[in-house]
Design a protein around this motif. Structure first.
Motif, PDB file in Angstrom:
ATOM      1  N   TRP A  11       0.816  -1.210   0.000  1.00 45.96           N
ATOM      2  CA  TRP A  11       0.000   0.000   0.000  1.00 45.96           C
ATOM      3  C   TRP A  11       0.858   1.272   0.000  1.00 45.96           C
ATOM      4  O   TRP A  11       1.860   1.354   0.704  1.00 45.96           O
ATOM      5  CB  TRP A  11      -0.900   0.035   1.243  1.00 45.96           C
ATOM      6  CG  TRP A  11      -1.920  -1.054   1.290  1.00 45.96           C
ATOM      7  CD1 TRP A  11      -1.825  -2.228   1.997  1.00 45.96           C
ATOM      8  CD2 TRP A  11      -3.184  -1.091   0.626  1.00 45.96           C
ATOM      9  NE1 TRP A  11      -2.956  -2.990   1.806  1.00 45.96           N
ATOM     10  CE2 TRP A  11      -3.808  -2.317   0.968  1.00 45.96           C
ATOM     11  CE3 TRP A  11      -3.847  -0.208  -0.221  1.00 45.96           C
ATOM     12  CZ2 TRP A  11      -5.051  -2.679   0.500  1.00 45.96           C
ATOM     13  CZ3 TRP A  11      -5.098  -0.564  -0.696  1.00 45.96           C
ATOM     14  CH2 TRP A  11      -5.694  -1.785  -0.339  1.00 45.96           C
ATOM     15  N   GLU A  12       0.425   2.245  -0.784  1.00 48.81           N
ATOM     16  CA  GLU A  12       1.055   3.570  -0.786  1.00 48.81           C
ATOM     17  C   GLU A  12      -0.043   4.621  -0.904  1.00 48.81           C
ATOM     18  O   GLU A  12      -1.011   4.444  -1.659  1.00 48.81           O
ATOM     19  CB  GLU A  12       2.041   3.719  -1.944  1.00 48.81           C
ATOM     20  CG  GLU A  12       3.306   2.896  -1.784  1.00 48.81           C
ATOM     21  CD  GLU A  12       4.324   3.189  -2.871  1.00 48.81           C
ATOM     22  OE1 GLU A  12       4.441   4.350  -3.298  1.00 48.81           O
ATOM     23  OE2 GLU A  12       5.008   2.226  -3.292  1.00 48.81           O
ATOM     24  N   PHE A  13       0.126   5.719  -0.173  1.00 48.68           N
ATOM     25  CA  PHE A  13      -0.863   6.798  -0.176  1.00 48.68           C
ATOM     26  C   PHE A  13      -0.141   8.125  -0.381  1.00 48.68           C
ATOM     27  O   PHE A  13       0.715   8.500   0.425  1.00 48.68           O
ATOM     28  CB  PHE A  13      -1.641   6.808   1.147  1.00 48.68           C
ATOM     29  CG  PHE A  13      -2.355   5.504   1.413  1.00 48.68           C
ATOM     30  CD1 PHE A  13      -3.640   5.288   0.954  1.00 48.68           C
ATOM     31  CD2 PHE A  13      -1.711   4.489   2.112  1.00 48.68           C
ATOM     32  CE1 PHE A  13      -4.280   4.078   1.182  1.00 48.68           C
ATOM     33  CE2 PHE A  13      -2.342   3.281   2.348  1.00 48.68           C
ATOM     34  CZ  PHE A  13      -3.639   3.071   1.881  1.00 48.68           C
ATOM     35  N   ASN A  14      -0.458   8.787  -1.480  1.00 50.09           N
ATOM     36  CA  ASN A  14       0.215  10.045  -1.787  1.00 50.09           C
ATOM     37  C   ASN A  14      -0.778  11.159  -2.079  1.00 50.09           C
ATOM     38  O   ASN A  14      -1.807  10.934  -2.722  1.00 50.09           O
ATOM     39  CB  ASN A  14       1.136   9.876  -2.991  1.00 50.09           C
ATOM     40  CG  ASN A  14       2.514   9.383  -2.577  1.00 50.09           C
ATOM     41  OD1 ASN A  14       3.221  10.034  -1.823  1.00 50.09           O
ATOM     42  ND2 ASN A  14       2.889   8.199  -3.055  1.00 50.09           N
ATOM     43  N   LEU A  15      -0.421  12.340  -1.594  1.00 52.41           N
ATOM     44  CA  LEU A  15      -1.200  13.548  -1.868  1.00 52.41           C
ATOM     45  C   LEU A  15      -0.501  14.298  -3.001  1.00 52.41           C
ATOM     46  O   LEU A  15       0.703  14.557  -2.933  1.00 52.41           O
ATOM     47  CB  LEU A  15      -1.272  14.422  -0.616  1.00 52.41           C
ATOM     48  CG  LEU A  15      -2.054  15.740  -0.730  1.00 52.41           C
ATOM     49  CD1 LEU A  15      -3.539  15.474  -0.993  1.00 52.41           C
ATOM     50  CD2 LEU A  15      -1.878  16.565   0.546  1.00 52.41           C
ATOM     51  N   ILE A  16      -1.259  14.634  -4.044  1.00 51.85           N
ATOM     52  CA  ILE A  16      -0.704  15.308  -5.215  1.00 51.85           C
ATOM     53  C   ILE A  16      -1.367  16.667  -5.393  1.00 51.85           C
ATOM     54  O   ILE A  16      -2.589  16.789  -5.240  1.00 51.85           O
ATOM     55  CB  ILE A  16      -0.882  14.437  -6.480  1.00 51.85           C
ATOM     56  CG1 ILE A  16       0.151  13.315  -6.464  1.00 51.85           C
ATOM     57  CG2 ILE A  16      -0.767  15.251  -7.754  1.00 51.85           C
ATOM     58  CD1 ILE A  16       0.061  12.372  -7.640  1.00 51.85           C
ATOM     59  N   GLU A  17      -0.556  17.656  -5.708  1.00 50.34           N
ATOM     60  CA  GLU A  17      -1.099  19.000  -5.924  1.00 50.34           C
ATOM     61  C   GLU A  17      -1.852  19.044  -7.245  1.00 50.34           C
ATOM     62  O   GLU A  17      -1.279  18.938  -8.325  1.00 50.34           O
ATOM     63  CB  GLU A  17       0.020  20.037  -5.937  1.00 50.34           C
ATOM     64  CG  GLU A  17      -0.503  21.463  -5.958  1.00 50.34           C
ATOM     65  CD  GLU A  17       0.598  22.487  -5.779  1.00 50.34           C
ATOM     66  OE1 GLU A  17       0.872  23.216  -6.747  1.00 50.34           O
ATOM     67  OE2 GLU A  17       1.185  22.531  -4.679  1.00 50.34           O
ATOM     68  N   ASN A  18      -3.152  19.166  -7.128  1.00 51.28           N
ATOM     69  CA  ASN A  18      -4.027  19.221  -8.305  1.00 51.28           C
ATOM     70  C   ASN A  18      -5.375  19.742  -7.820  1.00 51.28           C
ATOM     71  O   ASN A  18      -5.916  19.238  -6.837  1.00 51.28           O
ATOM     72  CB  ASN A  18      -4.178  17.831  -8.932  1.00 51.28           C
ATOM     73  CG  ASN A  18      -4.842  17.868 -10.290  1.00 51.28           C
ATOM     74  OD1 ASN A  18      -5.893  18.470 -10.458  1.00 51.28           O
ATOM     75  ND2 ASN A  18      -4.249  17.208 -11.258  1.00 51.28           N
ATOM     76  N   SER A  19      -5.906  20.749  -8.504  1.00 55.56           N
ATOM     77  CA  SER A  19      -7.156  21.371  -8.051  1.00 55.56           C
ATOM     78  C   SER A  19      -8.393  20.507  -8.310  1.00 55.56           C
ATOM     79  O   SER A  19      -9.472  20.803  -7.802  1.00 55.56           O
ATOM     80  CB  SER A  19      -7.332  22.733  -8.718  1.00 55.56           C
ATOM     81  OG  SER A  19      -7.396  22.582 -10.130  1.00 55.56           O
ATOM     82  N   ALA A  20      -8.230  19.443  -9.103  1.00 59.39           N
ATOM     83  CA  ALA A  20      -9.372  18.565  -9.394  1.00 59.39           C
ATOM     84  C   ALA A  20      -9.861  17.894  -8.109  1.00 59.39           C
ATOM     85  O   ALA A  20      -9.064  17.487  -7.265  1.00 59.39           O
ATOM     86  CB  ALA A  20      -8.985  17.508 -10.418  1.00 59.39           C
ATOM     87  N   LYS A  21     -11.160  17.803  -7.978  1.00 61.04           N
ATOM     88  CA  LYS A  21     -11.761  17.149  -6.801  1.00 61.04           C
ATOM     89  C   LYS A  21     -11.835  15.653  -7.090  1.00 61.04           C
ATOM     90  O   LYS A  21     -12.882  15.114  -7.434  1.00 61.04           O
ATOM     91  CB  LYS A  21     -13.126  17.755  -6.513  1.00 61.04           C
ATOM     92  CG  LYS A  21     -13.052  19.246  -6.147  1.00 61.04           C
ATOM     93  CD  LYS A  21     -14.420  19.880  -6.041  1.00 61.04           C
ATOM     94  CE  LYS A  21     -14.316  21.346  -5.631  1.00 61.04           C
ATOM     95  NZ  LYS A  21     -13.610  22.180  -6.617  1.00 61.04           N
ATOM     96  N   ASN A  22     -10.683  15.012  -6.927  1.00 61.91           N
ATOM     97  CA  ASN A  22     -10.595  13.634  -7.390  1.00 61.91           C
ATOM     98  C   ASN A  22      -9.585  12.835  -6.565  1.00 61.91           C
ATOM     99  O   ASN A  22      -8.754  13.397  -5.840  1.00 61.91           O
ATOM    100  CB  ASN A  22     -10.167  13.616  -8.864  1.00 61.91           C
ATOM    101  CG  ASN A  22     -10.488  12.302  -9.552  1.00 61.91           C
ATOM    102  OD1 ASN A  22     -11.243  11.479  -9.029  1.00 61.91           O
ATOM    103  ND2 ASN A  22      -9.893  12.078 -10.705  1.00 61.91           N
ATOM    104  N   ALA A  23      -9.675  11.526  -6.684  1.00 60.17           N
ATOM    105  CA  ALA A  23      -8.726  10.592  -6.085  1.00 60.17           C
ATOM    106  C   ALA A  23      -8.844   9.302  -6.889  1.00 60.17           C
ATOM    107  O   ALA A  23      -9.838   9.083  -7.581  1.00 60.17           O
ATOM    108  CB  ALA A  23      -9.054  10.344  -4.624  1.00 60.17           C
ATOM    109  N   PHE A  24      -7.834   8.454  -6.824  1.00 58.19           N
ATOM    110  CA  PHE A  24      -7.926   7.163  -7.505  1.00 58.19           C
ATOM    111  C   PHE A  24      -6.988   6.165  -6.853  1.00 58.19           C
ATOM    112  O   PHE A  24      -6.053   6.540  -6.136  1.00 58.19           O
ATOM    113  CB  PHE A  24      -7.647   7.282  -9.011  1.00 58.19           C
ATOM    114  CG  PHE A  24      -6.286   7.846  -9.362  1.00 58.19           C
ATOM    115  CD1 PHE A  24      -5.184   7.026  -9.495  1.00 58.19           C
ATOM    116  CD2 PHE A  24      -6.122   9.213  -9.575  1.00 58.19           C
ATOM    117  CE1 PHE A  24      -3.938   7.531  -9.825  1.00 58.19           C
ATOM    118  CE2 PHE A  24      -4.882   9.738  -9.910  1.00 58.19           C
ATOM    119  CZ  PHE A  24      -3.781   8.890 -10.036  1.00 58.19           C
ATOM    120  N   CYS A  25      -7.263   4.897  -7.096  1.00 52.39           N
ATOM    121  CA  CYS A  25      -6.417   3.821  -6.589  1.00 52.39           C
ATOM    122  C   CYS A  25      -6.098   2.885  -7.737  1.00 52.39           C
ATOM    123  O   CYS A  25      -7.006   2.365  -8.398  1.00 52.39           O
ATOM    124  CB  CYS A  25      -7.117   3.058  -5.467  1.00 52.39           C
ATOM    125  SG  CYS A  25      -6.093   1.741  -4.752  1.00 52.39           S
TER     126      CYS A  25
END
Length: 250
Positions: free
Chosen positions: A81-95
């Motif tokens: 498992w890895e969890f990363n926060l990315i700078e992007n204004s989109a209201k989104n997430a994915f796995c």
């Protein structure tokens, strides 16, 4: 030829439909191996990180990792498992397959507390647990295979029928199969996500509030033309799942 075509389809269907989605026990058609799926996920994940600005050593990035790990722990799945926060204004997430979770900073404007952020992360983790990526790839493979075999069957007929079939099949596969399939997976990820949130000890009522936040100012699309259920449908389904869980506890 037609009989051969039917036998091929039936063989693919019975061989592939031996998988079951976790929690929902829905029969799945998956044509690629775990190894192939994980390799595809790893490649895509590496490309995503290389072309993105990954946020590290901040309160919010730590929050994403902590919530993600807490939910991953209850899955009892030995993914890396890895969890990363990315700078992007989109209201989104994915796995991606293998438990590679990416959360965009834009979603933090919607997720007002840890339980609401857990709603997003558990939903994305659910996609990986249910192997939805592999299922979509398999659906695409089958769709293309049916079209190719059908074109062989039609090759002896007037070419205009072949052209008409390709146009009609393309639209039929998209709106009649692939889009409803996408909506089914999204609803299933919502359901599995609620179970994961429950096991991890988060407030399920905040899941409803999160999707209500997401729906504010959004135009409702016709579900028939979308890969996602509309917000009203989604919220009602989540309320039903929560009610069922609460009843099972009594």
């Amino acid at each position: 030829m037609k009989h051969t075509f039917i036998l091929i389809l039936l063989s693919i269907f019975f061989i592939a439909c031996t998988h079951k989605a976790p929690y929902t026990n829905r029969a799945q058609m998956i044509l690629i191996s775990n190894q192939q799926e994980l390799a595809l996920g790893e490649q895509s994940y590496e490309k995503t990180l290389k072309k993105s600005k990954v946020i590290t050593n901040t309160k919010e990035s730590k929050r994403v990792k902590d919530i993600g790990r807490k939910i991953a722990q209850v899955t009892k799945k030995d993914y890396n498992w890895e969890f990363n926060l990315i700078e992007n204004s989109a209201k989104n997430a994915f796995c991606l397959p293998g438990g590679k979770v990416v959360v965009y900073t834009g979603i933090l404007q919607i997720a007002k507390n840890d339980s609401q952020l857990a709603t997003v992360i558990s939903h994305e983790i659910a996609h990986a647990l249910a192997r939805h990526g592999a299922e979509r790839v398999s659906a695409g493979m089958l769709s293309q295979g049916i079209q190719a075999i059908s074109n062989i069957v039609l090759a002896t007929q007037d070419s205009k029928y072949n052209k008409m079939f390709n146009i009609a099949y393309g639209l039929g596969a998209q709106y009649g199969v692939l889009m409803p399939y996408g909506r089914l997976q999204e609803s299933e990820a919502d359901e599995i996500g609620i179970y994961l949130m429950h096991k991890a000890g988060y407030d399920l009522n905040e899941a409803v509030k999160f999707w209500e936040n997401m729906s504010k100012g959004e135009k409702e699309n016709f579900e028939f033309l979308s890969t996602h259920p509309n917000s009203k449908t989604r919220i009602e389904n989540i309320k039903k799942i929560i009610s069922k869980l609460k009843l099972s506890k009594k």
